[in-house]
Design an enzyme around this catalytic site. Structure first.
Site, PDB file in Angstrom:
ATOM      1  N   GLY A  14       0.811  -1.217   0.000  1.00  7.80           N
ATOM      2  CA  GLY A  14       0.000   0.000   0.000  1.00  7.80           C
ATOM      3  C   GLY A  14       0.844   1.266   0.000  1.00  7.80           C
ATOM      4  O   GLY A  14       0.422   2.308   0.494  1.00  7.80           O
ATOM      5  N   GLY A  52      11.148   8.436  -6.961  1.00  3.54           N
ATOM      6  CA  GLY A  52      12.471   8.413  -7.592  1.00  3.54           C
ATOM      7  C   GLY A  52      13.103   7.046  -7.730  1.00  3.54           C
ATOM      8  O   GLY A  52      12.441   6.016  -7.606  1.00  3.54           O
ATOM      9  N   VAL A  59       2.632  -4.518  -9.062  1.00  2.00           N
ATOM     10  CA  VAL A  59       1.164  -4.591  -9.000  1.00  2.00           C
ATOM     11  C   VAL A  59       0.794  -5.966  -8.457  1.00  2.00           C
ATOM     12  O   VAL A  59       1.217  -6.991  -9.001  1.00  2.00           O
ATOM     13  CB  VAL A  59       0.546  -4.401 -10.405  1.00  2.00           C
ATOM     14  CG1 VAL A  59      -0.982  -4.478 -10.334  1.00  2.00           C
ATOM     15  CG2 VAL A  59       0.983  -3.071 -11.007  1.00  2.00           C
ATOM     16  N   ASN A  88       1.490  -2.469   5.488  1.00  2.00           N
ATOM     17  CA  ASN A  88       0.698  -1.254   5.674  1.00  2.00           C
ATOM     18  C   ASN A  88      -0.664  -1.302   4.960  1.00  2.00           C
ATOM     19  O   ASN A  88      -1.611  -0.666   5.413  1.00  2.00           O
ATOM     20  CB  ASN A  88       1.527  -0.060   5.163  1.00  2.00           C
ATOM     21  CG  ASN A  88       0.660   1.157   4.881  1.00  2.00           C
ATOM     22  OD1 ASN A  88       0.312   1.920   5.781  1.00  2.00           O
ATOM     23  ND2 ASN A  88       0.277   1.356   3.617  1.00  2.00           N
ATOM     24  N   SER A 140      -3.971   0.260  14.499  1.00  2.00           N
ATOM     25  CA  SER A 140      -4.852   1.431  14.547  1.00  2.00           C
ATOM     26  C   SER A 140      -5.342   1.616  15.976  1.00  2.00           C
ATOM     27  O   SER A 140      -5.366   0.663  16.761  1.00  2.00           O
ATOM     28  CB  SER A 140      -6.059   1.184  13.635  1.00  2.00           C
ATOM     29  OG  SER A 140      -7.104   2.077  13.936  1.00  2.00           O
ATOM     30  N   TYR A 153     -12.988  -4.019  10.860  1.00  2.00           N
ATOM     31  CA  TYR A 153     -11.697  -3.330  10.906  1.00  2.00           C
ATOM     32  C   TYR A 153     -11.075  -3.479  12.301  1.00  2.00           C
ATOM     33  O   TYR A 153      -9.880  -3.785  12.442  1.00  2.00           O
ATOM     34  CB  TYR A 153     -11.929  -1.855  10.570  1.00  2.00           C
ATOM     35  CG  TYR A 153     -10.680  -0.998  10.514  1.00  2.00           C
ATOM     36  CD1 TYR A 153      -9.825  -1.066   9.429  1.00  2.00           C
ATOM     37  CD2 TYR A 153     -10.385  -0.104  11.543  1.00  2.00           C
ATOM     38  CE1 TYR A 153      -8.693  -0.264   9.362  1.00  2.00           C
ATOM     39  CE2 TYR A 153      -9.258   0.704  11.482  1.00  2.00           C
ATOM     40  CZ  TYR A 153      -8.418   0.620  10.390  1.00  2.00           C
ATOM     41  OH  TYR A 153      -7.301   1.419  10.326  1.00  2.00           O
ATOM     42  N   ALA A 155     -11.697  -5.802  14.522  1.00  2.00           N
ATOM     43  CA  ALA A 155     -11.282  -7.196  14.723  1.00  2.00           C
ATOM     44  C   ALA A 155      -9.937  -7.442  14.049  1.00  2.00           C
ATOM     45  O   ALA A 155      -9.034  -8.064  14.616  1.00  2.00           O
ATOM     46  CB  ALA A 155     -12.345  -8.138  14.162  1.00  2.00           C
TER      47      ALA A 155
HETATM   48  P1  NDP Z   1      -5.016   4.317   1.903  1.00  2.00           P
HETATM   49  O1  NDP Z   1      -6.369   3.866   1.457  1.00  2.00           O
HETATM   50  O2  NDP Z   1      -4.504   5.633   1.455  1.00  2.00           O
HETATM   51  O3  NDP Z   1      -3.943   3.224   1.492  1.00  2.00           O
HETATM   52  C1  NDP Z   1      -4.170   1.861   1.536  1.00  2.00           C
HETATM   53  C2  NDP Z   1      -3.275   1.224   0.508  1.00  2.00           C
HETATM   54  O4  NDP Z   1      -3.437  -0.200   0.562  1.00  2.00           O
HETATM   55  C3  NDP Z   1      -3.582   1.674  -0.905  1.00  2.00           C
HETATM   56  O5  NDP Z   1      -2.388   2.145  -1.505  1.00  2.00           O
HETATM   57  C4  NDP Z   1      -4.094   0.418  -1.603  1.00  2.00           C
HETATM   58  O6  NDP Z   1      -3.630   0.394  -2.931  1.00  2.00           O
HETATM   59  C5  NDP Z   1      -3.457  -0.694  -0.761  1.00  2.00           C
HETATM   60  N1  NDP Z   1      -4.270  -1.921  -0.779  1.00  2.00           N
HETATM   61  C6  NDP Z   1      -5.529  -2.078  -0.318  1.00  2.00           C
HETATM   62  N2  NDP Z   1      -5.954  -3.325  -0.538  1.00  2.00           N
HETATM   63  C7  NDP Z   1      -4.939  -3.979  -1.151  1.00  2.00           C
HETATM   64  C8  NDP Z   1      -4.766  -5.298  -1.665  1.00  2.00           C
HETATM   65  N3  NDP Z   1      -5.740  -6.215  -1.596  1.00  2.00           N
HETATM   66  N4  NDP Z   1      -3.588  -5.624  -2.224  1.00  2.00           N
HETATM   67  C9  NDP Z   1      -2.599  -4.712  -2.331  1.00  2.00           C
HETATM   68  N5  NDP Z   1      -2.698  -3.456  -1.871  1.00  2.00           N
HETATM   69  C10 NDP Z   1      -3.861  -3.090  -1.298  1.00  2.00           C
HETATM   70  O7  NDP Z   1      -5.053   4.151   3.491  1.00  2.00           O
HETATM   71  P2  NDP Z   1      -4.177   4.814   4.661  1.00  2.00           P
HETATM   72  O8  NDP Z   1      -2.883   5.324   4.199  1.00  2.00           O
HETATM   73  O9  NDP Z   1      -5.083   5.718   5.406  1.00  2.00           O
HETATM   74  O10 NDP Z   1      -3.936   3.532   5.591  1.00  2.00           O
HETATM   75  C11 NDP Z   1      -2.742   2.763   5.564  1.00  2.00           C
HETATM   76  C12 NDP Z   1      -2.721   1.837   6.768  1.00  2.00           C
HETATM   77  O11 NDP Z   1      -2.752   2.600   7.954  1.00  2.00           O
HETATM   78  C13 NDP Z   1      -3.933   0.899   6.837  1.00  2.00           C
HETATM   79  O12 NDP Z   1      -3.526  -0.346   7.334  1.00  2.00           O
HETATM   80  C14 NDP Z   1      -4.848   1.605   7.826  1.00  2.00           C
HETATM   81  O13 NDP Z   1      -5.686   0.707   8.467  1.00  2.00           O
HETATM   82  C15 NDP Z   1      -3.821   2.197   8.780  1.00  2.00           C
HETATM   83  N6  NDP Z   1      -4.282   3.360   9.528  1.00  2.00           N
HETATM   84  C16 NDP Z   1      -4.562   4.560   8.917  1.00  2.00           C
HETATM   85  C17 NDP Z   1      -4.928   5.683   9.670  1.00  2.00           C
HETATM   86  C18 NDP Z   1      -5.198   7.012   9.038  1.00  2.00           C
HETATM   87  O14 NDP Z   1      -5.483   7.962   9.748  1.00  2.00           O
HETATM   88  N7  NDP Z   1      -5.100   7.155   7.724  1.00  2.00           N
HETATM   89  C19 NDP Z   1      -5.066   5.592  11.124  1.00  2.00           C
HETATM   90  C20 NDP Z   1      -4.776   4.289  11.648  1.00  2.00           C
HETATM   91  C21 NDP Z   1      -4.387   3.242  10.887  1.00  2.00           C
HETATM   92  P3  NDP Z   1      -4.569  -0.098  -4.163  1.00  2.00           P
HETATM   93  O15 NDP Z   1      -5.894   0.549  -3.994  1.00  2.00           O
HETATM   94  O16 NDP Z   1      -3.814   0.323  -5.376  1.00  2.00           O
HETATM   95  O17 NDP Z   1      -4.627  -1.581  -4.032  1.00  2.00           O
END
Ligand code: NDP
Length: 250
Positions: A14, A52, A59, A88, A140, A153, A155
């Site tokens: 991610g 960079g 993918v 992540n 989280s 989420y 869980a």
């Molecule tokens: P985003 O939605 O911005 O990022 C999540 C990323 O995960 C995306 O880049 C997505 O890419 C990738 N992703 C999702 N499902 C899949 C999959 N099946 N296979 C591969 N990649 C996947 O979320 P955040 O940056 O907000 O969150 C990141 C992490 O931090 C998560 O685990 C979230 O629970 C945790 N978190 C976030 C908080 C916040 O305030 N933002 C607070 C607490 C925890 P793509 O769509 O291209 O697959």
């Protein structure tokens, strides 16, 4: 890790958006070769153009568990090793508990937990051979107290923290440290939109955050980098809140 930076290889799942992007940015700044993973090729490409030459993209849908062993093998064949894995990638869904279907519950568990296990298991086999490595999971605040309407989420994130401790006792004797970062309320595009449209929720968040503000993605990235670095060489099995004190606020 700093001096040997150019030789280090990291995977950030991610890594094209949000917190993952900030984590990848931190690692490439430290000259760590960083492979960012996601399902959307265009999003990955755009991230790479900002990150960079130390950034590589792959993918993959990590919920396709059966593809993960060969996928990890390919990364190791190409890059030689994996030093750091940052789990992540994650998805969330806000819905009253009684409306969450079994399929929706399973989809969140599959993305946030099961794929993290499968990827960690496969990557750790290579780390064990190397005799060293670092895994950082992203949890989280939902794992620390009850937040309404996010049952699946919550869980998944509670399980991630337990799994961090279990992996740490299994893998640390083999040279692999496993830790977890639990972000609090962090200002990303998504969270800012959600909180700004719900001033009552925003006030509640800020009122119980001793530092009186939201975090920024770089706060999380700095903590993740610290845990992967030699500065944290005696830390394993830890869950580090990065939350401005939200989890201990009254
Ligand atoms: P985003 O939605 O911005 O990022 C999540 C990323 O995960 C995306 O880049 C997505 O890419 C990738 N992703 C999702 N499902 C899949 C999959 N099946 N296979 C591969 N990649 C996947 O979320 P955040 O940056 O907000 O969150 C990141 C992490 O931090 C998560 O685990 C979230 O629970 C945790 N978190 C976030 C908080 C916040 O305030 N933002 C607070 C607490 C925890 P793509 O769509 O291209 O697959």
């Amino acid at each position: 890790m700093n001096d040997k930076g150019t030789q280090k290889i990291a995977i950030v799942t991610g890594g094209a958006s949000g917190l993952g992007f900030a984590i990848a940015q931190k690692l490439v700044c430290k000259k760590i070769t960083t492979i960012i993973v996601g399902r959307n090729a265009q999003k990955l490409q755009e991230a790479k153009s900002q990150l960079g030459e130390f950034c590589h993209i792959r993918v993959a849908d990590l919920t396709t568990l059966e593809a993960i062993p060969a996928w990890v093998e390919m990364i190791v064949n190409e890059f030689g090793k994996i030093d750091v894995l940052v789990n992540n990638a994650g998805i969330n869904m806000k819905k009253p508990t009684t409306e969450v279907t079994d399929l929706e519950f399973q989809q969140i568990i599959q993305t946030n937990l099961t794929s993290v296990f499968t990827l960690s298991r496969e990557v750790s086999k290579h780390m064990i051979r190397a005799g060293e490595g670092n895994i950082v999971n992203i949890s989280s605040m939902a794992a620390h107290y009850g937040i309404p309407k996010v049952v699946a989420y919550t869980a998944s994130k509670s399980a991630i923290e337990g799994m961090t401790r279990s992996l740490a006792v299994d893998l640390s004797p083999l040279g692999i440290r496993v830790n977890c970062v639990a972000p609090g309320f962090i200002e990303t595009n998504m969270s800012a939109a959600a909180l700004n449209s719900d001033p009552e929720r925003k006030n509640r968040v800020l009122a119980r955050t001793p530092m009186g503000k939201l975090g920024v993605p770089q706060d999380v990235a700095n903590a993740v980098y610290f845990l992967t670095s030699d500065e944290a060489s005696f830390i394993t099995g830890a869950v580090l809140p990065v939350d401005g004190g939200n989890s201990i606020g009254f």
